[in-house]
Scaffold this active site. Structure first.
Site, short mmCIF file in Angstrom:
data_model
loop_
_atom_site.label_atom_id
_atom_site.label_comp_id
_atom_site.label_asym_id
_atom_site.label_seq_id
_atom_site.Cartn_x
_atom_site.Cartn_y
_atom_site.Cartn_z
N GLN A 163 -18.28 4.45 9.06
CA GLN A 163 -18.64 5.86 9.14
C GLN A 163 -19.43 6.31 7.92
O GLN A 163 -19.01 6.07 6.79
CB GLN A 163 -17.38 6.72 9.26
CG GLN A 163 -17.70 8.20 9.30
CD GLN A 163 -16.57 9.01 9.88
OE1 GLN A 163 -15.59 9.28 9.21
NE2 GLN A 163 -16.69 9.36 11.14
N ASP A 203 -8.79 -5.18 0.67
CA ASP A 203 -8.08 -6.44 0.40
C ASP A 203 -7.26 -6.92 1.60
O ASP A 203 -7.22 -8.11 1.91
CB ASP A 203 -7.16 -6.28 -0.81
CG ASP A 203 -7.88 -5.66 -1.99
OD1 ASP A 203 -9.12 -5.80 -2.06
OD2 ASP A 203 -7.22 -5.05 -2.83
N GLY A 229 -0.90 7.38 2.27
CA GLY A 229 -0.17 8.15 3.26
C GLY A 229 0.57 7.29 4.27
O GLY A 229 1.75 7.51 4.56
N ARG A 237 -19.36 13.22 13.23
CA ARG A 237 -20.03 12.79 12.00
C ARG A 237 -21.20 11.85 12.23
O ARG A 237 -22.21 11.94 11.54
CB ARG A 237 -19.00 12.12 11.09
CG ARG A 237 -18.05 13.11 10.50
CD ARG A 237 -17.00 12.46 9.65
NE ARG A 237 -16.13 13.50 9.08
CZ ARG A 237 -15.04 13.23 8.39
NH1 ARG A 237 -14.67 11.99 8.17
NH2 ARG A 237 -14.29 14.21 7.91
N ARG A 281 -14.95 8.08 13.96
CA ARG A 281 -13.74 8.89 13.78
C ARG A 281 -14.11 10.36 13.65
O ARG A 281 -15.11 10.70 13.04
CB ARG A 281 -13.00 8.44 12.51
CG ARG A 281 -11.88 9.36 12.12
CD ARG A 281 -11.07 8.79 10.99
NE ARG A 281 -11.73 8.86 9.70
CZ ARG A 281 -11.79 9.97 8.94
NH1 ARG A 281 -11.29 11.11 9.38
NH2 ARG A 281 -12.38 9.93 7.77
N HIS A 313 -20.42 9.65 6.20
CA HIS A 313 -20.09 11.07 6.20
C HIS A 313 -21.37 11.85 5.91
O HIS A 313 -22.11 11.49 5.01
CB HIS A 313 -19.03 11.36 5.14
CG HIS A 313 -18.41 12.71 5.27
ND1 HIS A 313 -19.10 13.86 4.97
CD2 HIS A 313 -17.18 13.10 5.67
CE1 HIS A 313 -18.30 14.91 5.19
NE2 HIS A 313 -17.13 14.48 5.61
N SER A 369 -8.02 11.19 10.41
CA SER A 369 -7.51 10.06 9.63
C SER A 369 -6.17 10.41 8.99
O SER A 369 -5.26 9.59 8.98
CB SER A 369 -8.51 9.64 8.57
OG SER A 369 -8.69 10.67 7.64
N THR A 384 -16.25 18.19 1.83
CA THR A 384 -15.55 18.17 3.11
C THR A 384 -16.33 18.85 4.24
O THR A 384 -17.07 19.80 4.04
CB THR A 384 -14.17 18.84 3.00
OG1 THR A 384 -13.59 18.89 4.30
CG2 THR A 384 -14.26 20.25 2.46
N GLU A 385 -16.08 18.32 5.44
CA GLU A 385 -16.59 18.92 6.65
C GLU A 385 -16.04 20.33 6.82
O GLU A 385 -16.61 21.16 7.53
CB GLU A 385 -16.10 18.05 7.82
CG GLU A 385 -16.89 18.11 9.05
CD GLU A 385 -16.50 16.93 9.96
OE1 GLU A 385 -16.43 15.79 9.47
OE2 GLU A 385 -16.27 17.17 11.13
N HIS A 408 -18.28 6.19 4.07
CA HIS A 408 -17.05 6.97 3.91
C HIS A 408 -15.80 6.31 4.45
O HIS A 408 -14.74 6.37 3.83
CB HIS A 408 -17.26 8.32 4.59
CG HIS A 408 -16.08 9.24 4.54
ND1 HIS A 408 -15.50 9.62 3.35
CD2 HIS A 408 -15.36 9.84 5.52
CE1 HIS A 408 -14.49 10.43 3.60
NE2 HIS A 408 -14.37 10.57 4.89
N GLY A 410 1.49 4.06 4.13
CA GLY A 410 2.53 3.24 3.52
C GLY A 410 3.77 4.07 3.19
O GLY A 410 4.91 3.68 3.46
N LEU A 427 -17.48 13.26 -2.02
CA LEU A 427 -17.45 13.91 -0.72
C LEU A 427 -17.38 15.43 -0.81
O LEU A 427 -16.66 15.99 -1.62
CB LEU A 427 -16.23 13.41 0.05
CG LEU A 427 -16.32 13.70 1.54
CD1 LEU A 427 -17.37 12.82 2.16
CD2 LEU A 427 -14.98 13.48 2.17
N PHE A 448 -13.42 22.05 12.58
CA PHE A 448 -13.87 20.78 12.03
C PHE A 448 -14.79 20.12 13.04
O PHE A 448 -14.74 20.44 14.23
CB PHE A 448 -12.66 19.87 11.75
CG PHE A 448 -12.56 19.41 10.32
CD1 PHE A 448 -12.27 20.31 9.31
CD2 PHE A 448 -12.77 18.07 9.98
CE1 PHE A 448 -12.18 19.89 8.00
CE2 PHE A 448 -12.68 17.65 8.67
CZ PHE A 448 -12.39 18.55 7.67
N GLY A 503 0.83 -1.20 0.00
CA GLY A 503 0.00 0.00 0.00
C GLY A 503 0.86 1.25 0.00
O GLY A 503 1.79 1.37 0.79
N ALA A 504 0.57 2.16 -0.91
CA ALA A 504 1.38 3.37 -1.05
C ALA A 504 0.53 4.61 -0.85
O ALA A 504 0.72 5.61 -1.52
CB ALA A 504 2.07 3.40 -2.40
#
Lengths: 591, 121, 236
Positions: A241, A222, A20, A287, A399, A243, A404, A255-256, A354, A22, A253, A121, A17-18
């Site tokens: 969650q 996965d 944030g 949320r 959350r 949203h 996140s 954003t909040e 979300h 990873g 989405l 937020f 996984g690449a």
């Protein structure tokens, strides 16, 4: 079919996984040991790129803030299901990881004095809930994009090794030690075994299993199914969650941060209904509270439109200048997907699937742990998880927005460091098991050689529609039992699934069918967990058990998959003792 | 591949910059030429009048400057086309070399014409 | 009955086909505002599973699904079917080697991105416990630059990029300017040395295709012009 080649690669650390988490882990680990990252897509196409609003940290750039307040908000947001040691760890480390990002070159928006811009937020408050606070550090409304690109740029600078467009097929274990993964080369075809001393899953979330969602095509969970199939547990999957503000009809989405900048929700009577549900912070409640309030408004017939199935997000009063400066991406999304110019008209929105709070259970060092009600937690050797795929658990039952991006930075970084230490402590790689990757290789070969007649698309349609209907914002014993039956039928049909494309080069049919198999597996864990949990907590709301029940249910769900594919549930206690401050005892949640 | 980006060779900065400078210069000199030819002299244009102007040293200097800019601009334009489409360094060297020969040839011819110009008896 | 449109899709499977060909599919318009990506998904999930393309975020931020649609490069996920002329001809991005169907090999594109040192280069150490300061005005210089999603719509629409396989292209050059324009960056010298090259900024002939193609409304041509100006100012 001719034999497909199997290639073996050896690295000290392998990260799957690449996004944030990873990439942040790769940056740490690659400084010390030989590190490789495997990704299903080119790194900057990972879903972190879509995060909008920001990353929370008590920098106090706008007004005085304290990490303890942040910690309290996170625990309260989690409906007291979050593990308090991990939450303290994350909130204390937040300013450090955000400043590191700035030093790496992330283009944060700025305040007049040149410091990082912070906005309000949902759920983030001053002085233990008194009023909303500016804590969320942002790069306009493209924070995830700015973050992911910055991290990848640093990886390029540090010459991290990437295997892009590789799809993980099996977690490899030798006895109780994780020794790497088996993966499929998407572009060219072919099996690749990545033999590692330490392996991390930073494989992201699973929200594609819902029909209306805010997620990318690749978010098919996965990593969760691969862990389940390897006999390891997943934690708290029933907490999904929703949203509050996905664009009506498509789910993209909003954003909040829109509400953080002063936007608010209206029902069909033009009423700011949130004041009835959250008298202190109104639209900036957490949320789960806002989503449920919206769903309640629509249930009571106060939704907009002919079907009464959406509400309005008004932001034109903020002013076109501020919208174009701080929310340019939102303007674009609303214009492209809802045909609305949000500097003039409100955006039609509806609660949208979300984020998954649950995941592979870890401790605050991103080490995957086993445990139980009476069994203390114990790390699985060589296995780590971070980000949405993991459950540390800092988000508990719900959350907070902008936690996140913080989660992936903190636990990516710590995980990377811990993996490097662990890899250095092992003189040699633990050998691969006999016949490594046998199951994964067979799974692919069966599909490529198979003649099954079921279309993947039909099963998937039914899965995501039924999950939304039966396992959505409101759940009951009845809907969940129905869903259990639906899943059983779909799993049976999936045994007879066939793919049209039998080629090796960029076989998207193969990948999507494998992903569907993953979704079916962990969906069972979502539904079983939700059915068993006879209470309402955070994002998990049972119409038939509308109260939180701390006596019986103040504990984490663990789900294991048996050989026959059925789910066995277990539980473990919430880690209530923080590292340095006194415990925040469960209280009633009012915003 | 890397070698092509790092290291020696002319970058193209000069070519690009002087294409613009020569362009501006041509614009001025062309207008000058046009104006002188059509409006600057009184009465009918005769051989004598034109030749008298062309053989003056000031005009010879102006014409040589015009020639420098025109030849440079034209040949540099060709060079840019070669840079755009010819990717083998060898062939490019040959073509740019040929361009140089042509430019020097044209320039020489031009200079010869301007310098040796005399009023025929 | 629902209205349908025809998708004429470029198909090529290296394992089977000697030559690429176009195949027509009928796509039903089931709701208003359907995107080209929704059409491709409909084809894959209901008619022909063998079709290959890249996609992920489906909202124009990941940059996976840059395609040539009716002759113009754009992102399939934010292009409305209703805005296009029927039949809709869907091709892979031009000038890149095709892996399969609509999937092209990005290796060369990424290589050029790496060449311009696409990361913040600093020599002065940052303050130890807080962020570097940057005024909102200085930060504004990055708007229109940092939003690039590396979709390659610009570079693969550029005739100079088609003609010269070594030309860095608008995407890489825009990225270079994003860093040079950043007041925190101290790597302008090394970057400009790379860009001041026969295959660097000088191959841009201001054709402006990149500006038209960019799905994020960025202006690579302007960025390249800034690069050229900076080089000339430093040299002459």
């Amino acid at each position: 079919m001719a034999d497909i080649k199997v290639t073996v690669h050896k690295h000290d650390v392998v990260i799957v996984g690449a996004g944030g988490a990873g990439l942040r882990a790769a940056l740490e680990a690659s400084r010390v040991v030989n590190t490789a990252v495997i990704s299903q897509v080119f790194p900057t196409r990972s879903h972190t790129v879509a995060a909008q609003g920001g990353v929370a940290a008590s920098l106090s750039n706008v007004e005085p803030d304290d990490w303890v307040w942040h910690m309290f908000d996170t625990i309260k947001g989690s409906d007291y299901l979050g593990d308090q040691d991990a939450i303290e760890f994350m909130c204390r480390m937040a300013p450090e990881v955000v400043i590191e990002l700035e030093h790496m070159g992330m283009p944060f928006s700025r305040l007049q004095d040149g410091k990082i811009f912070q906005r309000r937020f949902g759920g983030h408050t001053k002085d233990f809930g008194k009023e909303a606070i500016c804590r969320t550090c942002a790069a306009a409304d493209r924070t995830g994009h700015a973050m992911l690109h910055t991290l990848y740029e640093q990886c390029v600078k540090n010459q991290v090794v990437f295997y892009n467009e590789f799809f993980a097929l099996e977690l490899l274990m030798n006895e109780d030690h994780v020794v790497g993964v088996l993966a499929w080369d998407i572009a060219n075809g072919g099996f690749h075994i990545f033999h590692a001393k330490a392996t991390m899953f930073a494989t992201g979330g699973y929200i594609r299993v819902y029909k209306t969602n805010s997620n990318a095509h690749i978010n098919t969970g996965d990593g969760l199914s691969l862990s389940l199939r390897a006999g390891l547990p997943v934690e708290d999957l029933e907490f999904v969650q929703f949203h509050p503000t996905g664009i009506y009809g498509v789910g993209n989405l909003i954003t909040e941060g829109v509400r953080g900048e002063g936007g608010y929700l209206l029902n069909k009577d033009g009423e700011r209904f949130m004041k009835r549900y959250a008298p202190t912070v109104w639209d900036l409640a957490s949320r789960d509270v806002v989503s449920r309030a919206m769903a309640e408004e629509m249930r009571q017939g106060r939704g907009c439109g002919p079907k009464g199935d959406y509400l309005l997000l008004k932001l034109d009063h903020i002013g076109a200048d501020i919208i174009h400066e701080r929310l340019p991406g939102i303007w674009e999304l609303a214009y492209v997907f809802a045909h609305v110019d949000c500097t003039k008209e409100p955006i039609p929105v509806t609660p949208t699937a979300h984020y998954s709070m649950g995941g592979i259970p870890t401790n605050r060092y991103s080490e995957v742990v086993l445990g139980g009600m009476d069994k203390p937690e114990e790390p699985v050797k060589g296995f780590y998880a971070a980000g949405e795929a993991a459950c540390a658990s800092v988000h508990g039952a719900n959350r907070l927005g902008s936690n996140s991006l913080l989660d992936i930075m903190v636990f990516g970084k710590v995980g990377g460091q811990k993996m490097a230490e662990f890899a250095q402590s092992l003189p040699e790689h633990v050998p691969l098991p006999e016949n490594p990757g046998k199951k994964g290789i067979e799974e692919v070969k069966n599909l490529l050689n198979g003649t099954g007649g079921e279309m993947m698309g039909a099963i998937w349609d039914e899965l995501k529609e039924s999950m939304e209907l039966n396992c959505g914002v409101f759940r009951t014993e009845e809907t969940l039992t129905t869903q259990r039956t639906v899943l059983k039928k779909l799993c049976d049909r999936f045994k007879n699934v066939g793919i049209a494309d039998k080629g090796l080069a960029f076989n998207l049919d193969l990948i999507e069918t494998l992903e569907l198999g993953h979704m079916l597996d962990f969906s069972k864990a979502i539904v079983e967990g939700a059915l068993a949990r006879q209470e309402s907590r955070g994002a998990h709301y049972r119409d038939d058990y509308p109260q939180r029940d701390d006596e019986k249910w103040h504990k984490h769900t663990l789900a294991y998959m048996e050989e026959d594919g059925s789910i066995r549930l277990d539980y473990k206690p919430v880690r209530m003792k923080p590292l340095t401050v006194p415990t925040f005892e469960p209280k009633e949640r009012v915003y | 591949m890397l070698g092509k980006y790092f290291g020696s060779g002319r970058s193209g900065a000069f070519d690009w910059f002087f294409q613009r400078i020569s362009g501006v210069a041509l614009l001025i000199t062309l207008f000058l030429h046009f104006w002188v030819l059509h409006y600057a002299s009184e009465g009918p244009v005769t051989y004598q009048k034109v030749m008298a102007r062309l053989v003056s040293p000031v005009w010879k200097a102006i014409d040589i400057a015009f020639l420098v800019f025109a030849v440079y601009h034209a040949m540099n334009g060709f060079k840019m086309i070669i840079d755009d489409y010819i990717h083998s360094a060898g062939l490019r060297a040959v073509l740019v070399g040929a361009l140089w020969v042509l430019s020097i040839g044209f320039f020489g011819l031009g200079v010869l014409t301007i310098v040796t110009l005399k009023v025929q008896a | 009955m629902l209205k349908t449109v025809t998708f004429s899709v470029f198909r090529y499977d290296p394992e089977k086909d000697k030559k690429p060909y176009y195949k027509d599919y009928k796509v039903e318009l089931r709701r208003p505002g359907m995107m080209v990506l929704d059409g491709l998904n409909q084809i894959r999930w209901e008619q022909d599973g063998t079709l290959a393309y890249r996609r992920s975020c489906r909202e124009g931020v990941c940059g996976s699904d840059g395609l040539n649609i009716n002759g113009v490069n754009m992102l399939a996920c934010i292009t409305h079917i209703e805005d296009l002329k029927d039949p809709i001809v869907v091709q892979p991005l031009p000038s890149m080697p095709v892996i399969k169907d609509l999937v092209v090999d990005f290796t060369d594109f990424y290589k050029k991105y790496y060449l311009v040192k696409p990361y913040l280069i600093t020599k002065t150490p940052p303050p130890s416990d807080r962020e570097r300061l940057q005024s909102p005005e200085d930060r504004k210089k990055l708007d229109g630059l940092y939003e690039c999603i590396l979709c390659a719509c610009c570079s693969t629409s550029c005739p100079s990029f088609w003609a010269d396989p070594d030309y860095l292209g608008p995407a890489a050059l825009l990225k270079a300017w994003r860093f040079i324009a950043d007041t925190r960056d101290e790597g302008a010298d090394e970057r400009l040395e790379i860009i001041n090259d026969r295959d660097g900024a000088w191959r841009c002939h201001t054709i402006l295709n990149c500006v038209e193609a960019c799905p994020k409304q960025l202006n690579p041509t302007e960025a390249i012009a800034e690069l050229k100006k900076t080089i000339i100012h430093r040299k002459f």
